[in-house]
Write a protein that holds these residues in place. Structure first.
Motif, mmCIF file in Angstrom:
data_model
loop_
_atom_site.group_PDB
_atom_site.id
_atom_site.type_symbol
_atom_site.label_atom_id
_atom_site.label_comp_id
_atom_site.label_asym_id
_atom_site.label_seq_id
_atom_site.Cartn_x
_atom_site.Cartn_y
_atom_site.Cartn_z
ATOM 1 N N GLU A 1 6.653 12.350 -9.103
ATOM 2 C CA GLU A 1 6.316 10.946 -9.375
ATOM 3 C C GLU A 1 7.404 9.987 -8.890
ATOM 4 O OE1 GLU A 1 4.964 10.440 -13.440
ATOM 5 O OE2 GLU A 1 3.769 12.272 -13.330
ATOM 6 N N CYS A 2 7.874 10.221 -7.665
ATOM 7 C CA CYS A 2 8.897 9.359 -7.078
ATOM 8 C C CYS A 2 8.238 8.398 -6.085
ATOM 9 C CB CYS A 2 9.980 10.183 -6.389
ATOM 10 S SG CYS A 2 11.290 9.125 -5.682
ATOM 11 N N GLY A 3 8.019 7.181 -6.521
ATOM 12 C CA GLY A 3 7.374 6.178 -5.682
ATOM 13 C C GLY A 3 8.169 5.846 -4.435
ATOM 14 N N TYR A 4 9.500 5.792 -4.554
ATOM 15 C CA TYR A 4 10.328 5.506 -3.380
ATOM 16 C C TYR A 4 10.096 6.575 -2.322
ATOM 17 C CZ TYR A 4 14.272 4.187 -0.433
ATOM 18 O OH TYR A 4 15.039 3.784 0.640
ATOM 19 N N CYS A 5 10.165 7.833 -2.724
ATOM 20 C CA CYS A 5 10.066 8.923 -1.754
ATOM 21 C C CYS A 5 8.657 9.071 -1.183
ATOM 22 C CB CYS A 5 10.558 10.233 -2.371
ATOM 23 S SG CYS A 5 12.343 10.211 -2.693
ATOM 24 N N VAL A 6 7.621 8.847 -1.993
ATOM 25 C CA VAL A 6 6.257 8.872 -1.454
ATOM 26 C C VAL A 6 6.123 7.785 -0.387
ATOM 27 C CG1 VAL A 6 3.826 8.386 -1.978
ATOM 28 C CG2 VAL A 6 5.119 9.972 -3.415
ATOM 29 N N SER A 7 6.633 6.607 -0.673
ATOM 30 C CA SER A 7 6.552 5.508 0.290
ATOM 31 C C SER A 7 7.351 5.817 1.550
ATOM 32 C CB SER A 7 7.043 4.207 -0.355
ATOM 33 O OG SER A 7 6.215 3.851 -1.448
ATOM 34 N N ALA A 8 8.588 6.268 1.386
ATOM 35 C CA ALA A 8 9.442 6.567 2.540
ATOM 36 C C ALA A 8 8.847 7.682 3.388
ATOM 37 C CB ALA A 8 10.848 6.952 2.059
ATOM 38 N N HIS A 9 8.427 8.767 2.762
ATOM 39 C CA HIS A 9 7.939 9.920 3.528
ATOM 40 C C HIS A 9 6.539 9.706 4.089
ATOM 41 C CE1 HIS A 9 11.486 12.313 3.171
ATOM 42 N NE2 HIS A 9 11.554 11.976 1.883
ATOM 43 N N THR A 10 5.801 8.759 3.542
ATOM 44 C CA THR A 10 4.539 8.383 4.184
ATOM 45 C C THR A 10 4.847 7.696 5.517
ATOM 46 O OG1 THR A 10 3.347 8.235 2.091
ATOM 47 C CG2 THR A 10 2.431 7.005 3.956
ATOM 48 N N ALA A 11 5.801 6.797 5.525
ATOM 49 C CA ALA A 11 6.184 6.120 6.770
ATOM 50 C C ALA A 11 6.777 7.119 7.765
ATOM 51 C CB ALA A 11 7.178 4.996 6.475
ATOM 52 N N ILE A 12 7.657 7.990 7.279
ATOM 53 C CA ILE A 12 8.300 8.970 8.166
ATOM 54 C C ILE A 12 7.272 9.998 8.644
ATOM 55 C CG2 ILE A 12 10.097 10.739 8.326
ATOM 56 C CD1 ILE A 12 11.579 9.109 6.068
ATOM 57 N N GLY A 13 6.378 10.411 7.748
ATOM 58 C CA GLY A 13 5.325 11.354 8.117
ATOM 59 C C GLY A 13 4.405 10.786 9.189
ATOM 60 N N ARG A 14 4.066 9.523 9.056
ATOM 61 C CA ARG A 14 3.232 8.864 10.066
ATOM 62 C C ARG A 14 3.953 8.903 11.418
ATOM 63 N NH1 ARG A 14 2.037 4.550 7.256
ATOM 64 N NH2 ARG A 14 0.166 5.519 6.424
ATOM 65 N N ALA A 15 5.259 8.616 11.401
ATOM 66 C CA ALA A 15 6.038 8.652 12.643
ATOM 67 C C ALA A 15 6.126 10.076 13.211
ATOM 68 C CB ALA A 15 7.438 8.094 12.399
ATOM 69 N N ALA A 16 6.009 11.082 12.354
ATOM 70 C CA ALA A 16 6.043 12.484 12.788
ATOM 71 C C ALA A 16 4.669 12.978 13.230
ATOM 72 C CB ALA A 16 6.583 13.369 11.666
ATOM 73 N N GLY A 17 3.672 12.086 13.190
ATOM 74 C CA GLY A 17 2.345 12.438 13.693
ATOM 75 C C GLY A 17 1.328 12.867 12.653
ATOM 76 N N LEU A 18 1.661 12.740 11.367
ATOM 77 C CA LEU A 18 0.715 13.130 10.321
ATOM 78 C C LEU A 18 -0.308 12.016 10.095
ATOM 79 C CD1 LEU A 18 3.173 14.725 7.728
ATOM 80 C CD2 LEU A 18 1.770 15.895 9.432
ATOM 81 N N SER A 19 -1.551 12.405 9.897
ATOM 82 C CA SER A 19 -2.606 11.432 9.610
ATOM 83 C C SER A 19 -2.585 11.053 8.135
ATOM 84 C CB SER A 19 -3.976 12.025 9.963
ATOM 85 O OG SER A 19 -4.313 13.051 9.035
ATOM 86 N N ASN A 20 -3.220 9.950 7.808
ATOM 87 C CA ASN A 20 -3.317 9.537 6.401
ATOM 88 C C ASN A 20 -4.022 10.598 5.572
ATOM 89 O OD1 ASN A 20 -1.974 7.127 6.835
ATOM 90 N ND2 ASN A 20 -3.846 5.973 7.193
ATOM 91 N N ASP A 21 -5.101 11.181 6.101
ATOM 92 C CA ASP A 21 -5.828 12.219 5.361
ATOM 93 C C ASP A 21 -4.951 13.440 5.113
ATOM 94 O OD1 ASP A 21 -8.112 10.657 5.192
ATOM 95 O OD2 ASP A 21 -9.086 11.614 6.920
ATOM 96 N N GLU A 22 -4.189 13.845 6.123
ATOM 97 C CA GLU A 22 -3.297 14.994 5.959
ATOM 98 C C GLU A 22 -2.235 14.695 4.915
ATOM 99 O OE1 GLU A 22 -1.318 18.708 6.460
ATOM 100 O OE2 GLU A 22 -3.373 18.048 6.730
ATOM 101 N N MET A 23 -1.667 13.498 4.947
ATOM 102 C CA MET A 23 -0.618 13.168 3.978
ATOM 103 C C MET A 23 -1.168 13.104 2.560
ATOM 104 S SD MET A 23 2.005 10.651 6.027
ATOM 105 C CE MET A 23 0.793 9.504 6.675
#
Length: 185
Positions: free
Chosen positions: A76-98
């Motif tokens: 339940e870390c909102g900071y990390c979910v937000s950060a890793h969603t942005a970083i994951g997107r940059a790494a090529g992950l789709s919204n559905d995958e994330m």
């Protein structure tokens, strides 16, 4: 508002300045996580060392982001979910995958790694024989298992710091899932 002040890299001095300048040079930005962590230059140095070592893992960047999302959502870390969603997107992950990753799974061949990471995190390492055997049956090597555990540990550290210090989110904010959705997964 953060419980610990985010150190301004422009006014930082000594080892904190050196480390924050290195973060800025590497990322092009100095996220609040690093600015808060700089209150202890040795803690920041240690984190950067572990984080740097993870760049050499056999687990690719996208898989490490999948794990980071699973751990952040579980903790339940909102900071990390937000950060890793942005970083994951940059790494090529789709919204559905994330979204799947945040629930502890994946829509592709990385499901076993993400599920094992979720089990390691939620059981504080005390995974069951069935969970360990499932990782093995999916083809995860000894090295991959160790790297998954290391990725979980790195992310638990940032989850704890961000939640304890209530670090201000400086990424596009992504809301946590409702607790019921996390438990059902």
């Amino acid at each position: 508002m953060s419980r610990l002040t985010a150190i301004d890299p422009r006014t930082a001095t000594g080892p904190a300045k050196t480390l924050l300048d290195a973060v800025q040079a590497a990322l092009g930005v100095t996220p609040n996580l690093f600015r808060v962590l700089a209150h202890s230059p040795k803690a920041l140095e240690g984190f950067l060392g572990l984080h740097g070592a993870s760049e050499g893992f056999r687990l690719d960047k996208a898989t490490q982001e999948r794990i980071a999302l699973a751990v952040a959502e579980s903790n339940e870390c909102g900071y990390c979910v937000s950060a890793h969603t942005a970083i994951g997107r940059a790494a090529g992950l789709s919204n559905d995958e994330m979204k799947l990753n945040r629930l502890g799974t994946s829509g592709d061949s990385h499901a076993a790694a993400v599920a094992f990471a979720k089990a390691v995190n939620e059981n504080v390492g005390a995974v069951t024989n069935a969970e360990f055997d499932a990782a093995r049956a999916a083809g995860l090597s000894d090295g991959a298992i160790v790297e998954i555990i290391a990725a979980v540990a790195i992310n638990v550290f940032t989850n704890l710091l961000n939640k304890t210090a209530q670090v201000e989110i400086d990424f596009p904010k992504v809301p946590l899932f409702e607790r019921a959705a996390r438990i059902a997964a």
